[in-house]
Design a protein around this motif. Sequence first.
Motif, mmCIF file in Angstrom:
data_model
loop_
_atom_site.group_PDB
_atom_site.id
_atom_site.type_symbol
_atom_site.label_atom_id
_atom_site.label_comp_id
_atom_site.label_asym_id
_atom_site.label_seq_id
_atom_site.Cartn_x
_atom_site.Cartn_y
_atom_site.Cartn_z
ATOM 1 N N UNK A 3 -12.872 -1.796 1.053
ATOM 2 C CA UNK A 3 -11.679 -2.479 1.570
ATOM 3 C C UNK A 3 -10.458 -1.817 0.439
ATOM 4 N N UNK A 4 -9.673 -0.765 1.011
ATOM 5 C CA UNK A 4 -8.619 -0.552 0.210
ATOM 6 C C UNK A 4 -7.177 -1.358 0.207
ATOM 7 N N UNK A 5 -6.888 -2.030 -1.029
ATOM 8 C CA UNK A 5 -5.798 -2.918 -0.998
ATOM 9 C C UNK A 5 -4.476 -2.356 -1.334
ATOM 10 N N UNK A 6 -4.673 -0.992 -1.416
ATOM 11 C CA UNK A 6 -3.318 -0.314 -2.010
ATOM 12 C C UNK A 6 -2.848 0.749 -0.960
ATOM 13 N N UNK A 7 -3.607 1.525 -0.416
ATOM 14 C CA UNK A 7 -2.969 2.330 0.628
ATOM 15 C C UNK A 7 -2.009 3.535 -0.152
ATOM 16 N N UNK A 8 -0.855 3.469 0.551
ATOM 17 C CA UNK A 8 0.156 4.314 -0.042
ATOM 18 C C UNK A 8 1.370 3.600 -0.541
#
Length: 663
Positions: A357-362
């Motif tokens: 699960x990426x909690x940052x993205x762009x």
Amino acid sequence: MDERQDGAPPAHPQAEGLETMSQTMTLALQTFELGDFEAAADLMRRAITAEKIRSQDIHALLGDTLARLGEPLQAAAAYAEAARLSGPGTDALLRNALDLFQAAGNDAAIADLADFAFERFPADPGIATICIGALIATGRADDALAHLDRLDRKDRAQTDLLLAALRAAGHHPRLLAELDAACQRFPGDAGLRMARLAAGRRVCDLANAAAFEAEIADPDAPGVDRLLSEETAADRLLRSDDEAMQARPNADSLRLAAVPAAPARRAFSAPGGKIRIGYLSNDFYDHATMRLFAPVLTMHDRVQFDVTLFCYTDPALRGWQETGFPAFVRRAIVRVDEIDDAGAAEAIAARGIDILVDLKGFAAGDARPGIVKRADAPVKAAYLGFAGSIHGADLDYAISDRFVTPDAAKPFYAEKLCRLPETYQPNDSESRPLPRAARRADWDLPETGFVFASFNSAQKITGRTVDLWSRILAKAPEAVLWMLCEEPLARRNLLDAFAARGIAASRILFTGHVDYADHLARLSLADLGLDTMPHNGHTTTSDMIWAGLPVLTVRGGSFAARVSESLLNAIGLGELTAANDTAFCDMAAAMARAPRKIAELKERLEENRFSAPLFNGKRITAHLERAYQMMAERARAGLSPCHLDVPALPALEHPFASWRRGG
């Protein structure tokens, strides 16, 4: 070397030390020339530490020896020490030290040498580049400001470094002046044009933003693609809620396109065991994301889920983890800040992560979506950090809700939507302090009269937003607008913008950042919060609601423009979402004349705080875990990702908490 050449007896007491140094140097040189570098290094260290010999020659020889031994950082330190000692080789030794530290990425060591290097090389743009870059990287941009004129402004890369220093130091007027000059020096440079737009947005340069919107009014006109290719995804969210526009290539997605994806995904773990969740972020510190998400990390069901935090948080910020996370969460942290994206992906694979699960993205320039793209996790999802699709990251799901991503949003997402049932945003009643009583006099607010408030960041204030707020203030002539804005240039620009729309400066009240508990206390002093468009308040809106301040918003066209609608529905005040701009102005003006309505809304917020879903942390954690289980069920069945709608738990019959928390 400082040895006597004439064979004369010592002329003073220190001469015996010189002879000792000469003997040690002779033996060290012989050992070095024989290729026994370890023995030579030992001799040098003995001379320096035990015999207290300080000579440029001996430290320089130690540097040469350590370099031969493949110890570049130790060699660089020896060269740096040698350079500080008197001798003819100072400049060459200092260059050696800087080159080795730079090759090793040791910005801290370069920053410590910066003043010395600036003194020795006053007109060397290359040395200035190395040192200024290191000062920026180590959080010492202010120390670089006096040296920016050493850079060559005709060189595009050095111009970027100069701008980075001003940006990091927060010197907005000088940054804008340098950007304007750079745009003149490099006409047609789309990167500089977009940098000027972004810098102007942070100080509410609404005229510059309007000129840009006019320039790209026809998205298919010549040159527009080039401009948009230099715009970051986060900056695009700030100016547009057109999901088709947001789906067009941006600077982040184009960079990510060059990153290789994992050649194949691993198989999901077998049924019966724990689902292994990996959270990836650099926001594991006192950040708005953790204000929302830290409670989820403590409430996860450890019987069903194994949770790992892959952390690339700045080391200077990680101290918060000692108090912000309980010990069992801290033990789950795996640091990936000192390894590259490929190495981080390998670390994720080594832990057997099922769902990454990426909690940052762009969300910011320091995000690392390349890790996500390289990772071979069976399922990859985006959550919370970025309010939109993360094109090019090879993600399977975007975790959202039915308000921020209605069915009409699906064609614009590279991911499948996994929609939580009530709101996507995790909030909790235990992690926030209860708002305490406050007085208007303590915040320089009028004791009587209606107070509108906006505490969203200045970069979210667009020309459209100021237009709407001005229309509201014109319809409510006794009201004032209380705004969070600290930057002096931004304040001047906003006052000018309001004046151009007929609103006197006396009706705009500015405030700054304060301690979080004080912030929550002051929010309740306002009568009605006004949202920003097209990028809503996110954590800011939930803070306002928690403090008992109703927030009025407009239904937007994208995730970032629909967040307040989601939060208002989750607290039971969905009617505060206006259908359009005209309704927004009419509703705000009407409420300014209806104190009983405001009192009723505030009373409902008090009643719903501990009964509606918004601040029920255990409930949203359970919904999130059910989302992971639904993803796992499909993956274990060999099915491709599809759009998922997570069912809601049964409605609560009683409040889940009370005002008596903490006594």
